[in-house]
Design a protein around this motif. Structure first.
Motif, PDB file in Angstrom:
ATOM      1  N   THR A 154      16.537  -5.159  -4.330  1.00  0.00           N
ATOM      2  CA  THR A 154      15.389  -4.652  -4.950  1.00  0.00           C
ATOM      3  C   THR A 154      15.291  -3.694  -5.523  1.00  0.00           C
ATOM      4  OG1 THR A 154      15.764  -1.872  -2.818  1.00  0.00           O
ATOM      5  CG2 THR A 154      15.343  -4.842  -2.293  1.00  0.00           C
ATOM      6  N   THR A 155      13.637  -2.918  -5.145  1.00  0.00           N
ATOM      7  CA  THR A 155      13.021  -2.172  -7.245  1.00  0.00           C
ATOM      8  C   THR A 155      12.550  -1.205  -6.870  1.00  0.00           C
ATOM      9  OG1 THR A 155      14.061  -4.634  -8.746  1.00  0.00           O
ATOM     10  CG2 THR A 155      12.987  -2.534  -9.692  1.00  0.00           C
ATOM     11  N   THR A 156      12.856  -0.395  -6.700  1.00  0.00           N
ATOM     12  CA  THR A 156      11.700   1.032  -6.446  1.00  0.00           C
ATOM     13  C   THR A 156      10.709   0.366  -8.143  1.00  0.00           C
ATOM     14  OG1 THR A 156      12.468   2.332  -8.581  1.00  0.00           O
ATOM     15  CG2 THR A 156      13.231   2.365  -6.461  1.00  0.00           C
ATOM     16  N   THR A 157       9.049   0.716  -7.350  1.00  0.00           N
ATOM     17  CA  THR A 157       8.167  -0.141  -8.056  1.00  0.00           C
ATOM     18  C   THR A 157       7.551   0.632  -8.725  1.00  0.00           C
ATOM     19  OG1 THR A 157       6.372   1.496  -6.474  1.00  0.00           O
ATOM     20  CG2 THR A 157       6.957  -1.258  -6.185  1.00  0.00           C
ATOM     21  N   PRO A 158       7.687   0.919 -10.210  1.00  0.00           N
ATOM     22  CA  PRO A 158       7.263   1.749 -11.701  1.00  0.00           C
ATOM     23  C   PRO A 158       5.739   1.632 -11.899  1.00  0.00           C
ATOM     24  CG  PRO A 158       7.384  -0.587 -12.049  1.00  0.00           C
ATOM     25  CD  PRO A 158       7.748  -1.027 -10.364  1.00  0.00           C
ATOM     26  N   TYR A 159       4.790   1.210 -10.362  1.00  0.00           N
ATOM     27  CA  TYR A 159       3.462   1.652 -10.475  1.00  0.00           C
ATOM     28  C   TYR A 159       2.654   1.616  -9.828  1.00  0.00           C
ATOM     29  CZ  TYR A 159      -0.745   0.019 -11.996  1.00  0.00           C
ATOM     30  OH  TYR A 159      -2.356   0.412 -12.086  1.00  0.00           O
ATOM     31  N   ALA A 160       1.752   2.520  -9.438  1.00  0.00           N
ATOM     32  CA  ALA A 160       1.041   2.360  -8.515  1.00  0.00           C
ATOM     33  C   ALA A 160      -0.411   2.885  -8.651  1.00  0.00           C
ATOM     34  CB  ALA A 160       1.370   3.930  -7.569  1.00  0.00           C
ATOM     35  N   ASN A 161      -0.740   2.130  -8.070  1.00  0.00           N
ATOM     36  CA  ASN A 161      -2.686   2.109  -8.047  1.00  0.00           C
ATOM     37  C   ASN A 161      -3.162   2.551  -6.322  1.00  0.00           C
ATOM     38  OD1 ASN A 161      -5.058   2.159  -9.081  1.00  0.00           O
ATOM     39  ND2 ASN A 161      -5.556   0.341  -8.744  1.00  0.00           N
ATOM     40  N   TRP A 162      -2.786   3.963  -5.815  1.00  0.00           N
ATOM     41  CA  TRP A 162      -3.236   4.073  -4.139  1.00  0.00           C
ATOM     42  C   TRP A 162      -4.420   4.063  -3.911  1.00  0.00           C
ATOM     43  CZ3 TRP A 162      -0.113   2.214  -0.742  1.00  0.00           C
ATOM     44  CH2 TRP A 162       1.744   2.449  -0.787  1.00  0.00           C
ATOM     45  N   ALA A 163      -5.363   3.672  -2.720  1.00  0.00           N
ATOM     46  CA  ALA A 163      -6.594   4.375  -2.542  1.00  0.00           C
ATOM     47  C   ALA A 163      -5.970   5.908  -2.052  1.00  0.00           C
ATOM     48  CB  ALA A 163      -7.041   3.146  -1.432  1.00  0.00           C
ATOM     49  N   THR A 164      -7.765   6.390  -2.164  1.00  0.00           N
ATOM     50  CA  THR A 164      -7.604   8.128  -1.768  1.00  0.00           C
ATOM     51  C   THR A 164      -7.141   7.880  -0.753  1.00  0.00           C
ATOM     52  OG1 THR A 164      -9.627   7.999  -2.464  1.00  0.00           O
ATOM     53  CG2 THR A 164      -8.714  10.032  -1.203  1.00  0.00           C
ATOM     54  N   ASN A 165      -6.204   9.152   0.228  1.00  0.00           N
ATOM     55  CA  ASN A 165      -5.397   9.684   0.969  1.00  0.00           C
ATOM     56  C   ASN A 165      -5.118   7.749   2.229  1.00  0.00           C
ATOM     57  OD1 ASN A 165      -6.342  12.040   1.622  1.00  0.00           O
ATOM     58  ND2 ASN A 165      -8.569  10.713   2.740  1.00  0.00           N
ATOM     59  N   GLU A 166      -4.279   6.960   0.821  1.00  0.00           N
ATOM     60  CA  GLU A 166      -2.861   6.644   0.985  1.00  0.00           C
ATOM     61  C   GLU A 166      -1.779   6.172   0.347  1.00  0.00           C
ATOM     62  OE1 GLU A 166      -3.271   3.770   3.583  1.00  0.00           O
ATOM     63  OE2 GLU A 166      -4.761   4.019   4.265  1.00  0.00           O
ATOM     64  N   PRO A 167      -0.753   6.195   0.496  1.00  0.00           N
ATOM     65  CA  PRO A 167      -0.197   6.167   2.016  1.00  0.00           C
ATOM     66  C   PRO A 167      -0.546   6.660   3.202  1.00  0.00           C
ATOM     67  CG  PRO A 167       1.461   6.015   0.214  1.00  0.00           C
ATOM     68  CD  PRO A 167       0.943   6.550  -0.262  1.00  0.00           C
ATOM     69  N   ASN A 168      -0.793   6.092   4.215  1.00  0.00           N
ATOM     70  CA  ASN A 168      -0.855   7.116   5.233  1.00  0.00           C
ATOM     71  C   ASN A 168       0.139   6.528   6.343  1.00  0.00           C
ATOM     72  OD1 ASN A 168      -2.150   5.278   6.431  1.00  0.00           O
ATOM     73  ND2 ASN A 168      -4.118   5.984   6.502  1.00  0.00           N
ATOM     74  N   ASN A 169       0.965   5.289   6.717  1.00  0.00           N
ATOM     75  CA  ASN A 169       1.599   5.313   7.776  1.00  0.00           C
ATOM     76  C   ASN A 169       0.448   5.051   8.887  1.00  0.00           C
ATOM     77  OD1 ASN A 169       3.325   3.449   8.352  1.00  0.00           O
ATOM     78  ND2 ASN A 169       4.873   6.147   8.761  1.00  0.00           N
ATOM     79  N   TYR A 170      -0.629   4.796   8.914  1.00  0.00           N
ATOM     80  CA  TYR A 170      -1.374   5.761   9.648  1.00  0.00           C
ATOM     81  C   TYR A 170      -0.800   4.813  11.529  1.00  0.00           C
ATOM     82  CZ  TYR A 170      -5.092   5.359  13.209  1.00  0.00           C
ATOM     83  OH  TYR A 170      -5.897   4.902  14.218  1.00  0.00           O
TER      84      TYR A 170
END
Length: 181
Positions: A1-17
């Motif tokens: 596996t590789t760590t993700t080099p890019y992220a585009n989270w929605a507001t208040n995410e990730p939250n592991n609800y």
């Protein structure tokens, strides 16, 4: 596996609800949300030739990965803003699975199934390489182009070589660049 080099989270995410959101979806606006792998969505199929194709669900995450593998590709995951846009365009306003998980360590998002892509790229024949359209050559992820063998690069047509982007060429070794000529 590789760590993700890019992220585009929605507001208040990730939250592991609820404590069990270990997979990702792309919302219709291109932002990401963590969800349960048991939820059901379609996905965008990414193939080694650089194509992105929407596949209608419903699929759990595991079912989407299996379906993508059966189609000779994988569930897409954006490595940068440009590929995020390609996935969003292919999804055409639908929420879709993304190929990442933090199931091994909460909050540590990794690609789920990228090794199969390297295997798919390595298995492309010269005829398959020559059949890739110039638009799809330009659309291929830089890291995917860099995995092509010297033989595969030598099979590219002049038009395909001219379609390579500067970042794709910059990712090649000197021996790979020599194989292009």
């Amino acid at each position: 596996t590789t760590t993700t080099p890019y992220a585009n989270w929605a507001t208040n995410e990730p939250n592991n609800y609820g404590g069990n959101e270990n997979n990702l979806v792309m919302n219709s606006d291109g932002t990401w949300n963590d969800v349960s792998g048991d939820d059901e969505y379609g996905y965008v199929l990414y193939k080694a030739d650089g194509t992105y194709t929407y596949v209608a669900g419903p699929f759990t995450f595991a079912d989407a990965v299996a379906d993508a593998n059966s189609k000779g590709g994988l569930v897409a995951f954006p490595r940068n803003a440009a590929s995020n846009q390609k996935i969003q365009d292919a999804a055409n306003g639908r929420t879709v699975w993304l190929n990442a998980s933090d199931s091994q360590q909460e909050g540590y998002w990794t690609y789920w199934d990228m090794a199969s892509l390297d295997t798919q790229i390595a298995g492309l024949t010269n005829a398959q390489i020559a059949a890739i359209t110039t638009a799809n050559i330009a659309a291929m992820e830089t890291a995917d182009v860099a995995t092509l063998s010297n033989t595969q690069l030598g099979a590219l047509t002049t038009a395909q070589v001219h379609a390579l982007t500067p970042s794709q060429i910059a990712a090649l070794s000197a021996a790979q660049v020599a194989a292009l000529t």
